[in-house]
Design an enzyme around this catalytic site. Structure first.
Site, PDB file in Angstrom:
ATOM      1  N   SER A  40      29.812 -35.594 -16.231  1.00 36.93           N
ATOM      2  CA  SER A  40      30.108 -35.349 -17.641  1.00 36.93           C
ATOM      3  C   SER A  40      31.260 -34.344 -17.726  1.00 36.93           C
ATOM      4  CB  SER A  40      28.847 -34.772 -18.300  1.00 36.93           C
ATOM      5  OG  SER A  40      28.837 -35.014 -19.680  1.00 36.93           O
ATOM      6  N   PRO A  41      32.143 -34.504 -18.716  1.00 36.04           N
ATOM      7  CA  PRO A  41      33.241 -33.536 -18.839  1.00 36.04           C
ATOM      8  C   PRO A  41      32.696 -32.138 -19.117  1.00 36.04           C
ATOM      9  CG  PRO A  41      33.111 -34.969 -20.781  1.00 36.04           C
ATOM     10  CD  PRO A  41      32.156 -35.527 -19.777  1.00 36.04           C
ATOM     11  N   CYS A  43      34.169 -28.106 -19.444  1.00 37.79           N
ATOM     12  CA  CYS A  43      35.255 -27.126 -19.417  1.00 37.79           C
ATOM     13  C   CYS A  43      35.005 -26.076 -18.343  1.00 37.79           C
ATOM     14  CB  CYS A  43      35.336 -26.416 -20.763  1.00 37.79           C
ATOM     15  SG  CYS A  43      36.339 -27.303 -21.931  1.00 37.79           S
ATOM     16  N   GLN A 118      38.981 -36.439 -20.149  1.00 44.37           N
ATOM     17  CA  GLN A 118      38.605 -36.384 -21.563  1.00 44.37           C
ATOM     18  C   GLN A 118      39.697 -35.644 -22.328  1.00 44.37           C
ATOM     19  OE1 GLN A 118      35.653 -33.569 -23.163  1.00 44.37           O
ATOM     20  NE2 GLN A 118      34.518 -35.339 -23.898  1.00 44.37           N
ATOM     21  N   TYR A 202      34.122 -31.299 -32.822  1.00 41.43           N
ATOM     22  CA  TYR A 202      35.583 -31.279 -32.696  1.00 41.43           C
ATOM     23  C   TYR A 202      36.194 -32.103 -33.832  1.00 41.43           C
ATOM     24  CZ  TYR A 202      35.432 -28.945 -28.175  1.00 41.43           C
ATOM     25  OH  TYR A 202      35.256 -28.037 -27.175  1.00 41.43           O
ATOM     26  N   ARG A 250      33.567 -40.103 -26.957  1.00 45.86           N
ATOM     27  CA  ARG A 250      32.279 -39.381 -27.026  1.00 45.86           C
ATOM     28  C   ARG A 250      31.980 -39.130 -28.490  1.00 45.86           C
ATOM     29  NH1 ARG A 250      29.840 -34.635 -23.228  1.00 45.86           N
ATOM     30  NH2 ARG A 250      29.441 -36.513 -22.017  1.00 45.86           N
ATOM     31  N   GLY A 341      25.645 -33.553 -16.509  1.00 46.45           N
ATOM     32  CA  GLY A 341      26.390 -32.308 -16.625  1.00 46.45           C
ATOM     33  C   GLY A 341      25.849 -31.213 -15.729  1.00 46.45           C
ATOM     34  N   ARG A 342      24.932 -30.415 -16.285  1.00 50.05           N
ATOM     35  CA  ARG A 342      24.541 -29.180 -15.608  1.00 50.05           C
ATOM     36  C   ARG A 342      23.926 -29.402 -14.235  1.00 50.05           C
ATOM     37  NH1 ARG A 342      21.122 -27.367 -20.515  1.00 50.05           N
ATOM     38  NH2 ARG A 342      20.954 -29.633 -20.496  1.00 50.05           N
TER      39      ARG A 342
HETATM   40  C1  FMN Z   1      29.912 -25.435 -18.862  1.00 49.89           C
HETATM   41  C2  FMN Z   1      29.895 -26.625 -19.780  1.00 49.89           C
HETATM   42  C3  FMN Z   1      31.099 -27.101 -20.289  1.00 49.89           C
HETATM   43  C4  FMN Z   1      31.112 -28.228 -21.110  1.00 49.89           C
HETATM   44  N1  FMN Z   1      32.306 -28.745 -21.518  1.00 49.89           N
HETATM   45  C5  FMN Z   1      32.340 -29.934 -22.166  1.00 49.89           C
HETATM   46  C6  FMN Z   1      33.573 -30.615 -22.392  1.00 49.89           C
HETATM   47  O1  FMN Z   1      34.643 -30.198 -21.942  1.00 49.89           O
HETATM   48  N2  FMN Z   1      33.527 -31.778 -23.074  1.00 49.89           N
HETATM   49  C7  FMN Z   1      32.339 -32.332 -23.516  1.00 49.89           C
HETATM   50  O2  FMN Z   1      32.349 -33.396 -24.129  1.00 49.89           O
HETATM   51  N3  FMN Z   1      31.159 -31.729 -23.270  1.00 49.89           N
HETATM   52  C8  FMN Z   1      31.143 -30.578 -22.573  1.00 49.89           C
HETATM   53  N4  FMN Z   1      29.936 -30.032 -22.210  1.00 49.89           N
HETATM   54  C9  FMN Z   1      28.703 -30.812 -22.475  1.00 49.89           C
HETATM   55  C10 FMN Z   1      28.358 -31.654 -21.232  1.00 49.89           C
HETATM   56  O3  FMN Z   1      29.366 -32.605 -20.931  1.00 49.89           O
HETATM   57  C11 FMN Z   1      27.032 -32.413 -21.410  1.00 49.89           C
HETATM   58  O4  FMN Z   1      27.193 -33.382 -22.420  1.00 49.89           O
HETATM   59  C12 FMN Z   1      25.901 -31.477 -21.774  1.00 49.89           C
HETATM   60  O5  FMN Z   1      25.862 -30.359 -20.912  1.00 49.89           O
HETATM   61  C13 FMN Z   1      24.542 -32.209 -21.720  1.00 49.89           C
HETATM   62  O6  FMN Z   1      24.345 -32.828 -20.461  1.00 49.89           O
HETATM   63  P1  FMN Z   1      23.452 -32.105 -19.296  1.00 49.89           P
HETATM   64  O7  FMN Z   1      22.115 -31.848 -19.897  1.00 49.89           O
HETATM   65  O8  FMN Z   1      23.418 -33.132 -18.184  1.00 49.89           O
HETATM   66  O9  FMN Z   1      24.154 -30.841 -18.921  1.00 49.89           O
HETATM   67  C14 FMN Z   1      29.904 -28.876 -21.442  1.00 49.89           C
HETATM   68  C15 FMN Z   1      28.685 -28.371 -20.946  1.00 49.89           C
HETATM   69  C16 FMN Z   1      28.681 -27.276 -20.112  1.00 49.89           C
HETATM   70  C17 FMN Z   1      27.371 -26.800 -19.548  1.00 49.89           C
END
Ligand code: FMN
Length: 371
Positions: A40-41, A43, A118, A202, A250, A341-342
């Site tokens: 997952s994207p 930052c 992204q 956004y 997204r 993601g995490r």
């Molecule tokens: C450190 C961090 C940075 C993130 N940056 C973005 C981002 O750049 N673009 C985005 O769409 N979501 C961003 N997210 C959300 C994640 O892509 C993801 O959708 C969200 O953490 C839920 O998935 P997970 O439970 O597997 O972490 C970010 C999440 C975290 C923890």
């Protein structure tokens, strides 16, 4: 249902198949993703200068590309300086940035994954601090401290961030040019899938939602009117992105607050996106306003997946996917693919462990003596 997925003149994601799972390939236009478990994207707030990738990005994305993922999505990358969330965001508007992104795309592809990026347009969530600074992501960084004036559909701020300026038609024209230019830049950098960040409050999401779009012109009003500029954004990306490469957006599955976007609204939006050449919708709900409900249970966004299946695009989701069993539950019943993601921040090899196959079948051969 899966046979109905329309891929805008391509072969599509493949017919329903009893053997289909998170570990089978997915084809979108001319790109075959080797499996359906994707980074997952996220930052990293670690860009240099005005948005150029650094060695941190190379190490971070390289490690995850070696971890058996079908796709590695590089974090939200701004299409213009004023569209960043922070001064440490990545960008894609100059040659130095393109060169940096090319290194990322190359290392991701060489090590074994499909490189994706992204693109982001932060809207009123622009010009705040990085998470580990005192100011944090809920405090505005003003222009005299290195920030800038955010732009949004309406002059309504998000929490402690600055009151955004209302976007003028000229701002809109400029943004569409920036999007098309950024899509061309992403292609030149070697990315094979492009995603627009249209969720989490956004600009794209702000235009869609009646909670953030109070405009009285043709970009505000009923859902059709509120969708009009977001669809222009997608057309601009499609104009700059090759026909044979897939485009994703997204989107929230809903706003999670009374008076906000409903799932019914969002299925209409998803169908509109598919008609504009979007191949994949990626569900990530909430975060438009601080009061929105927060979902935390496993697979929370994926559970909306079946409601989006008729939109005409493949469907993916992120959100609390952290165990191998979640993958089995999600694909193919709920969604066509998942973004993790995490769990992948904690462990770049999470997917290899979740797959659970014999090391020789999936781990990098350089690591086989570890088993
Ligand atoms: C450190 C961090 C940075 C993130 N940056 C973005 C981002 O750049 N673009 C985005 O769409 N979501 C961003 N997210 C959300 C994640 O892509 C993801 O959708 C969200 O953490 C839920 O998935 P997970 O439970 O597997 O972490 C970010 C999440 C975290 C923890």
């Amino acid at each position: 249902m899966r046979n109905d997925v329309h891929h805008c003149g391509t072969d599509g994601a493949g017919a329903a198949d009893a053997a289909e799972s998170a570990w089978t390939p997915l084809r979108l236009r001319d790109v075959t993703l080797p499996n359906r478990v994707w980074l997952s994207p996220m930052c990293q707030y670690s860009a240099e200068g005005d948005g150029t990738p650094t060695d941190w990005h190379l190490a971070h994305y390289g490690a995850r590309a070696a971890g058996g993922l079908g796709m590695v999505t590089v974090e939200c990358t701004a299409v213009a300086p004023g569209m960043r969330t922070t001064a440490r965001d990545l960008g894609l508007w100059n040659e130095q940035q393109i060169a940096g992104h090319r290194r990322l795309a190359e290392v991701i592809a060489t090590v074994g994954s499909v490189p994706a990026v992204q693109l982001g347009v932060a809207g009123r969530k622009s010009s705040h601090g990085v998470p580990w600074d005192n100011a944090g992501t809920r405090s505005a960084v003003p222009p005299d401290e290195g920030g800038w004036q955010p732009l949004a559909p309406s002059p309504v701020p998000f929490a402690g961030l600055a009151v955004p300026a209302e976007m003028s038609p000229a701002d809109g024209t400029r943004l569409l040019e920036d999007l098309e230019r950024a899509a061309r830049a992403a292609h030149r950098a070697g990315y094979r899938l492009l995603e627009l960040h249209g969720a989490n409050g956004y600009l794209f999401h702000e235009f869609l939602s009646p909670l953030a779009n109070h405009r009285a012109d043709e970009w505000g009003g009923d859902l059709r009117a509120r969708m009009s500029f977001p669809l222009e954004m997608v057309r601009a990306l499609r104009a700059g992105w090759p026909e044979d490469k897939p485009l994703a957006v997204r989107i929230p599955a809903e706003d999670l607050l009374d008076g906000g976007l409903t799932v019914e609204d969002m299925t209409v939006v998803a169908a509109g996106l598919a008609a504009c050449g979007v191949d994949l919708v990626d569900l990530s709900s909430g975060a438009l306003v601080p009061e929105a409900r927060r979902l935390s249970e496993p697979l929370h966004n994926a559970r909306y997946g079946p409601l989006f299946r008729d939109a005409g695009a493949a469907v993916a989701a992120s959100g609390a996917i952290s165990e191998a069993a979640h993958l089995d539950e999600a694909v193919p019943e709920l969604v066509d693919a998942v973004f993790v993601g995490r769990a992948l921040l904690r462990d770049p090899y999470w997917a290899l462990r979740a797959k659970g196959s014999a090391p020789a079948e999936s781990w990098p051969r350089q690591y086989l003596r570890a088993f």
